[in-house]
Design a protein around this motif. Structure first.
Motif, PDB file in Angstrom:
ATOM      1  N   PRO A  35      12.452 -37.099  16.780  1.00 64.94           N
ATOM      2  CA  PRO A  35      13.435 -38.443  17.519  1.00 64.94           C
ATOM      3  C   PRO A  35      12.920 -39.246  18.592  1.00 64.94           C
ATOM      4  CG  PRO A  35      14.395 -35.915  17.201  1.00 64.94           C
ATOM      5  CD  PRO A  35      12.933 -35.948  16.822  1.00 64.94           C
ATOM      6  N   LEU A  36      13.371 -40.375  18.475  1.00 65.81           N
ATOM      7  CA  LEU A  36      13.087 -41.272  19.592  1.00 65.81           C
ATOM      8  C   LEU A  36      13.392 -40.862  20.735  1.00 65.81           C
ATOM      9  CD1 LEU A  36      13.551 -44.644  17.864  1.00 65.81           C
ATOM     10  CD2 LEU A  36      11.378 -43.738  18.613  1.00 65.81           C
ATOM     11  N   PRO A  37      12.891 -41.020  21.881  1.00 65.21           N
ATOM     12  CA  PRO A  37      13.196 -40.311  23.104  1.00 65.21           C
ATOM     13  C   PRO A  37      14.179 -41.450  23.848  1.00 65.21           C
ATOM     14  CG  PRO A  37      11.025 -40.955  23.443  1.00 65.21           C
ATOM     15  CD  PRO A  37      11.354 -41.296  21.943  1.00 65.21           C
ATOM     16  N   LEU A  38      15.114 -42.049  23.294  1.00 60.54           N
ATOM     17  CA  LEU A  38      15.823 -43.092  23.645  1.00 60.54           C
ATOM     18  C   LEU A  38      17.476 -42.649  23.350  1.00 60.54           C
ATOM     19  CD1 LEU A  38      13.991 -46.213  22.255  1.00 60.54           C
ATOM     20  CD2 LEU A  38      14.101 -45.589  24.641  1.00 60.54           C
ATOM     21  N   PRO A  39      18.264 -43.225  24.223  1.00 60.86           N
ATOM     22  CA  PRO A  39      19.790 -43.015  24.180  1.00 60.86           C
ATOM     23  C   PRO A  39      20.448 -43.792  22.935  1.00 60.86           C
ATOM     24  CG  PRO A  39      19.513 -43.526  26.255  1.00 60.86           C
ATOM     25  CD  PRO A  39      18.187 -43.944  25.482  1.00 60.86           C
ATOM     26  N   ASP A  40      21.279 -43.460  22.424  1.00 62.10           N
ATOM     27  CA  ASP A  40      21.982 -44.276  21.336  1.00 62.10           C
ATOM     28  C   ASP A  40      22.296 -45.655  21.841  1.00 62.10           C
ATOM     29  OD1 ASP A  40      22.096 -41.746  19.898  1.00 62.10           O
ATOM     30  OD2 ASP A  40      24.279 -41.594  20.060  1.00 62.10           O
ATOM     31  N   SER A  41      22.363 -46.540  21.017  1.00 58.00           N
ATOM     32  CA  SER A  41      22.662 -47.932  21.116  1.00 58.00           C
ATOM     33  C   SER A  41      22.063 -48.600  22.557  1.00 58.00           C
ATOM     34  CB  SER A  41      24.352 -47.934  21.341  1.00 58.00           C
ATOM     35  OG  SER A  41      24.899 -47.519  20.180  1.00 58.00           O
ATOM     36  N   SER A  42      20.782 -48.301  22.727  1.00 53.52           N
ATOM     37  CA  SER A  42      20.103 -48.760  23.805  1.00 53.52           C
ATOM     38  C   SER A  42      18.994 -49.737  23.777  1.00 53.52           C
ATOM     39  CB  SER A  42      19.262 -47.477  24.451  1.00 53.52           C
ATOM     40  OG  SER A  42      18.414 -46.887  23.576  1.00 53.52           O
ATOM     41  N   VAL A  43      18.755 -50.503  22.563  1.00 55.18           N
ATOM     42  CA  VAL A  43      17.878 -51.515  22.485  1.00 55.18           C
ATOM     43  C   VAL A  43      18.682 -52.625  21.478  1.00 55.18           C
ATOM     44  CG1 VAL A  43      15.695 -50.161  22.842  1.00 55.18           C
ATOM     45  CG2 VAL A  43      16.700 -50.532  20.429  1.00 55.18           C
TER      46      VAL A  43
END
Length: 219
Positions: free
Chosen positions: A107-115
């Motif tokens: 999984p990407l180490p980013l929050p939902d709806s972040s880019v």
């Protein structure tokens, strides 16, 4: 052979590390044509931040940064990313580029709806199974904000190398140490399910030439 095998992916990781070590800046620092197109599309959509998957040594990430975007550049090659960091520093773009060592099978180490936007030039046609490719695109969808844009390119089954070389199964063939998952049109269509598919553009790149599709889709 099963493309989900960890040994195939590990061999590809080692091959890319050796390649970047032996050929620093191997693709040069002029942006690819798909990145130039993507920057225009992202700007028109009002995007501010861009996630690039498979950033390598950074020719396209640097282009996005020069164009004023904040860039999160992800790749599985620490060598490639170190070359990107040095190039960004030399151009005074360090504040605009964040490098992340990342295995796209995770999984990407980013929050939902972040880019706002995502870009991947030939990342999806690496040594990934069809199931893994779907998982990557699902992750891109998760981290994009509503109305976000995803531009990706892949070599397709009309390419001269398709069906030749070392066979790994699941439309994956290896040439010169590089394993490629060649895309049939049905795979592009299935990856666009639940998205708004804006365009599938056929183009050629390189000396063979490689035959690719550039796909633009939105959440």
């Amino acid at each position: 052979m099963n493309a989900d095998r960890p040994d195939l992916y590990a061999a590809q990781h080692a091959h890319w590390q050796r390649t970047y070590d032996s050929h620093p800046g191997m693709y040069g620092y002029r942006p690819s044509a798909p990145a130039q197109y993507a920057a225009s599309v992202f700007r028109s959509a009002g995007a501010r931040d861009v996630l690039e998957l498979g950033a390598g040594h950074g020719r396209d990430a640097l282009h996005f940064a020069r164009e004023g975007f904040t860039v999160q550049a992800a790749d599985f090659s620490a060598t490639g990313l170190e070359q990107l960091r040095r190039a960004a520093d030399a151009e005074g773009l360090t504040e605009r580029v964040t490098c992340t060592l990342h295995d796209v099978r995770e999984p990407l180490p980013l929050p939902d709806s972040s880019v706002d936007a995502a870009f991947a030039h030939m990342l999806l046609c690496m040594a990934l199974s069809t199931a893994q490719i779907h998982a990557v695109v699902d992750e891109v969808r998760r981290v994009l904000r509503p109305g976000g844009t995803f531009v990706y390119t892949v070599r397709h089954t009309g390419d001269a190398h398709y069906g030749t070389g070392l066979v790994h199964g699941d439309d994956i063939y290896e040439h010169g140490g590089f394993a490629v998952h060649f895309f049939p049109r049905r795979l592009v269509d299935s990856l666009a399910e639940g998205w708004r598919l804006d365009e599938i553009h056929a183009f050629e790149e390189g000396d063979l030439p490689r035959r690719l599709w550039r796909v633009t889709q939105r959440t």
